[in-house]
Design a protein around this motif. Sequence first.
Motif, PDB file in Angstrom:
ATOM      1  N   ARG A 229      35.688 -83.177 -59.643  1.00 49.90           N
ATOM      2  CA  ARG A 229      36.503 -81.959 -59.539  1.00 49.90           C
ATOM      3  C   ARG A 229      37.213 -81.920 -58.197  1.00 49.90           C
ATOM      4  O   ARG A 229      36.623 -82.237 -57.173  1.00 49.90           O
ATOM      5  CB  ARG A 229      35.625 -80.700 -59.659  1.00 49.90           C
ATOM      6  N   TRP A 230      38.478 -81.535 -58.249  1.00 47.09           N
ATOM      7  CA  TRP A 230      39.263 -81.399 -57.029  1.00 47.09           C
ATOM      8  C   TRP A 230      39.905 -80.012 -56.994  1.00 47.09           C
ATOM      9  O   TRP A 230      40.982 -79.820 -57.520  1.00 47.09           O
ATOM     10  CB  TRP A 230      40.335 -82.491 -56.972  1.00 47.09           C
ATOM     11  N   PRO A 231      39.218 -79.055 -56.395  1.00 47.58           N
ATOM     12  CA  PRO A 231      39.822 -77.722 -56.266  1.00 47.58           C
ATOM     13  C   PRO A 231      40.851 -77.775 -55.151  1.00 47.58           C
ATOM     14  O   PRO A 231      40.520 -77.638 -53.980  1.00 47.58           O
ATOM     15  CB  PRO A 231      38.630 -76.815 -55.904  1.00 47.58           C
ATOM     16  N   ARG A 232      42.094 -78.021 -55.517  1.00 45.65           N
ATOM     17  CA  ARG A 232      43.130 -78.324 -54.530  1.00 45.65           C
ATOM     18  C   ARG A 232      43.558 -77.052 -53.799  1.00 45.65           C
ATOM     19  O   ARG A 232      43.746 -76.014 -54.449  1.00 45.65           O
ATOM     20  CB  ARG A 232      44.311 -78.873 -55.322  1.00 45.65           C
ATOM     21  N   ASP A 233      43.736 -77.168 -52.493  1.00 43.05           N
ATOM     22  CA  ASP A 233      44.131 -75.992 -51.706  1.00 43.05           C
ATOM     23  C   ASP A 233      45.445 -75.397 -52.207  1.00 43.05           C
ATOM     24  O   ASP A 233      46.430 -76.126 -52.376  1.00 43.05           O
ATOM     25  CB  ASP A 233      44.331 -76.392 -50.226  1.00 43.05           C
ATOM     26  N   ASN A 234      45.476 -74.113 -52.367  1.00 42.91           N
ATOM     27  CA  ASN A 234      46.698 -73.345 -52.702  1.00 42.91           C
ATOM     28  C   ASN A 234      47.458 -73.855 -53.931  1.00 42.91           C
ATOM     29  O   ASN A 234      48.630 -73.566 -54.083  1.00 42.91           O
ATOM     30  CB  ASN A 234      47.698 -73.348 -51.520  1.00 42.91           C
ATOM     31  N   THR A 235      46.846 -74.639 -54.728  1.00 45.85           N
ATOM     32  CA  THR A 235      47.536 -75.159 -55.911  1.00 45.85           C
ATOM     33  C   THR A 235      46.546 -75.169 -57.070  1.00 45.85           C
ATOM     34  O   THR A 235      45.343 -75.128 -56.854  1.00 45.85           O
ATOM     35  CB  THR A 235      47.965 -76.645 -55.711  1.00 45.85           C
ATOM     36  N   ALA A 236      47.108 -75.276 -58.266  1.00 46.40           N
ATOM     37  CA  ALA A 236      46.224 -75.360 -59.432  1.00 46.40           C
ATOM     38  C   ALA A 236      45.397 -76.644 -59.337  1.00 46.40           C
ATOM     39  O   ALA A 236      45.896 -77.656 -58.827  1.00 46.40           O
ATOM     40  CB  ALA A 236      47.067 -75.386 -60.694  1.00 46.40           C
ATOM     41  N   PRO A 237      44.112 -76.620 -59.794  1.00 46.68           N
ATOM     42  CA  PRO A 237      43.310 -77.847 -59.731  1.00 46.68           C
ATOM     43  C   PRO A 237      43.958 -78.970 -60.545  1.00 46.68           C
ATOM     44  O   PRO A 237      44.628 -78.701 -61.537  1.00 46.68           O
ATOM     45  CB  PRO A 237      41.969 -77.435 -60.349  1.00 46.68           C
ATOM     46  N   VAL A 238      43.757 -80.194 -60.108  1.00 48.58           N
ATOM     47  CA  VAL A 238      44.323 -81.335 -60.830  1.00 48.58           C
ATOM     48  C   VAL A 238      43.248 -81.846 -61.784  1.00 48.58           C
ATOM     49  O   VAL A 238      42.078 -81.965 -61.414  1.00 48.58           O
ATOM     50  CB  VAL A 238      44.649 -82.503 -59.875  1.00 48.58           C
ATOM     51  N   SER A 239      43.637 -82.162 -62.984  1.00 52.05           N
ATOM     52  CA  SER A 239      42.665 -82.688 -63.943  1.00 52.05           C
ATOM     53  C   SER A 239      42.158 -84.049 -63.464  1.00 52.05           C
ATOM     54  O   SER A 239      42.934 -84.861 -62.948  1.00 52.05           O
ATOM     55  CB  SER A 239      43.349 -82.854 -65.305  1.00 52.05           C
ATOM     56  N   PRO A 240      40.851 -84.330 -63.658  1.00 54.21           N
ATOM     57  CA  PRO A 240      40.366 -85.667 -63.278  1.00 54.21           C
ATOM     58  C   PRO A 240      41.075 -86.775 -64.035  1.00 54.21           C
ATOM     59  O   PRO A 240      41.226 -87.878 -63.514  1.00 54.21           O
ATOM     60  CB  PRO A 240      38.876 -85.620 -63.616  1.00 54.21           C
ATOM     61  N   VAL A 241      41.532 -86.463 -65.247  1.00 53.34           N
ATOM     62  CA  VAL A 241      42.255 -87.495 -66.001  1.00 53.34           C
ATOM     63  C   VAL A 241      43.442 -87.978 -65.165  1.00 53.34           C
ATOM     64  O   VAL A 241      43.753 -89.165 -65.102  1.00 53.34           O
ATOM     65  CB  VAL A 241      42.731 -86.936 -67.369  1.00 53.34           C
ATOM     66  N   VAL A 242      44.092 -87.023 -64.488  1.00 54.65           N
ATOM     67  CA  VAL A 242      45.275 -87.358 -63.691  1.00 54.65           C
ATOM     68  C   VAL A 242      44.885 -88.078 -62.398  1.00 54.65           C
ATOM     69  O   VAL A 242      45.404 -89.139 -62.085  1.00 54.65           O
ATOM     70  CB  VAL A 242      46.094 -86.079 -63.377  1.00 54.65           C
ATOM     71  N   PHE A 243      43.914 -87.496 -61.636  1.00 57.32           N
ATOM     72  CA  PHE A 243      43.685 -88.135 -60.329  1.00 57.32           C
ATOM     73  C   PHE A 243      42.848 -89.408 -60.435  1.00 57.32           C
ATOM     74  O   PHE A 243      42.934 -90.276 -59.575  1.00 57.32           O
ATOM     75  CB  PHE A 243      43.181 -87.152 -59.259  1.00 57.32           C
ATOM     76  N   ILE A 244      42.045 -89.546 -61.496  1.00 62.72           N
ATOM     77  CA  ILE A 244      41.330 -90.814 -61.681  1.00 62.72           C
ATOM     78  C   ILE A 244      42.343 -91.922 -62.006  1.00 62.72           C
ATOM     79  O   ILE A 244      42.304 -93.020 -61.450  1.00 62.72           O
ATOM     80  CB  ILE A 244      40.277 -90.706 -62.817  1.00 62.72           C
ATOM     81  N   ASP A 245      43.275 -91.576 -62.881  1.00 61.82           N
ATOM     82  CA  ASP A 245      44.325 -92.531 -63.232  1.00 61.82           C
ATOM     83  C   ASP A 245      45.120 -92.919 -61.976  1.00 61.82           C
ATOM     84  O   ASP A 245      45.407 -94.089 -61.728  1.00 61.82           O
ATOM     85  CB  ASP A 245      45.234 -91.868 -64.286  1.00 61.82           C
ATOM     86  N   PHE A 246      45.426 -91.901 -61.170  1.00 62.28           N
ATOM     87  CA  PHE A 246      46.159 -92.110 -59.916  1.00 62.28           C
ATOM     88  C   PHE A 246      45.360 -93.048 -58.995  1.00 62.28           C
ATOM     89  O   PHE A 246      45.897 -94.006 -58.443  1.00 62.28           O
ATOM     90  CB  PHE A 246      46.378 -90.736 -59.260  1.00 62.28           C
ATOM     91  N   ALA A 247      44.061 -92.779 -58.866  1.00 62.76           N
ATOM     92  CA  ALA A 247      43.217 -93.596 -57.981  1.00 62.76           C
ATOM     93  C   ALA A 247      43.097 -95.029 -58.503  1.00 62.76           C
ATOM     94  O   ALA A 247      43.063 -95.986 -57.723  1.00 62.76           O
ATOM     95  CB  ALA A 247      41.832 -92.963 -57.858  1.00 62.76           C
TER      96      ALA A 247
END
Length: 408
Positions: free
Chosen positions: A182-200
């Motif tokens: 989980r990435w509770p992003r500052d001042n923005t909507a959280p990013v889905s792990p599907v997105v940031f795992i793919d990004f990583a």
Amino acid sequence: MSAIQSYKSVLLVDDDPTQIAILTAYFAGQNVTTIMSAGDPCEALTTLAQHLESTDLVVTDLQMPNMDGVEFLRHLKTLGYDKNMAIVSGVSQGIIDHTVQLAKMHGLNIIGCIRKPLTKNMLDAVFTTKLEEGLSAAPLEDQSLTLEEFTGAMRAGKIIPHYQPKIDLRSGKIMGAEALARWPRDNTAPVSPVVFIDFAEKNGTIEELTFRLFGSVLIDLKGFLAIDPDQKIAVNLSPVMMQNIKLPDQIGQLMQEAGIRPSNISFEVTESSILDLDTNTLEVLSRLRISGFDVAIDDFGTGSANIQTLKNFPYSELKIDQSFIKNVTTDDFSDETVRASIALARQMDMKIVAEGIHNDDILQFVRATGIEQAQGFHLAKPMSAQDFSHLLAHGNGQIDVSSSSSAA
Ligand code: C2E
Ligand code: MG
Ligand code: MG
């Protein structure tokens, strides 16, 4: 050279004579030497039994008298047909997609699906280019992530595991949980792990992220084990990670430092990542298994694994993908997929976990099938380590799985 020249003997199955006529004309024009046809699935099975060796393509409708396409697929498998298959049908794309999944699980080789009305271009697209399938989802957008923001957040410990309980369906006992990033992003909507795992995975930071998450899991797990020493936490492993043959040693060392036994951790690898096991992946998985970790196949049903794939490695658990579980009470194709998955798992002596339990109807259905464990929003959503500890300690380590309608 077009692929169609490799087909010598084709069986067409459709109750509509017009469709048979169109397909016959098409294959005749492609110099296919033997074109057989059947107006219903029973007749098709009889014909196929007589020409099993020589037939190298079956083209079938899905809606037919006496037997629907799904049942027909099952009989094809029983008959021992394992060559090419194509689906031609007027049913919705969703149903076609489900049927393709099911056919693949039966070990059938689906070379394409065509929605009626037929055109020559559509037939050419499948039969002269051997399209594998039309199922893969469009790549996810990276939601304007930058590497700087991502690595900054990761290194500041802002990407953390949450825990979704895994429940024993007979007793309601919480057996453990799946760790979900989980990435509770500052001042923005959280990013889905599907997105940031793919990004990583794409920018080469997945290994660092996984190790950081794993470190947090081990710390959290110590707390869980103090409440219940049998808790087991499942950690998702990206396919990229399995190219690193040092992975089992690195994990082993972290476990030793934390003083946690392998029986308290399992790893999840997606079905798609184990379809063709390369030597690195096989070595990594084998060494993890030998060290005493469970290895589960995640998102089962979304790829084309069959009994052969499962025989390549002693997986401990099969997790049926939520896309099937959430429709299992309303959609025959999901129901068939779930039943086929259970049959496969039973043959391989694997435990089964159903993901995506959304409501009580699904829960009771899944319990009745004998599936051992489940995860789903209806049972418990992913939660922070503190909330999971609280649930273990104060919820008596249990979640009620009895039917909510039977209050007795
Ligand atoms: P997954 O491993 O199949 O995880 C299960 C996903 O299903 C989770 O989504 C979970 O929140 C969701 N889920 C569980 N029950 C229900 C339900 O009843 N309804 C619905 N709609 N969803 C349910 P999440 O957390 O968004 O994760 C999505 C995927 O991201 C995971 O699928 C996994 O493939 C990947 N992922 C998450 N964390 C990690 C990680 O630490 N490492 C790696 N490699 N992948 C991760
Ligand atoms: Mg998972
Ligand atoms: Mg899954």
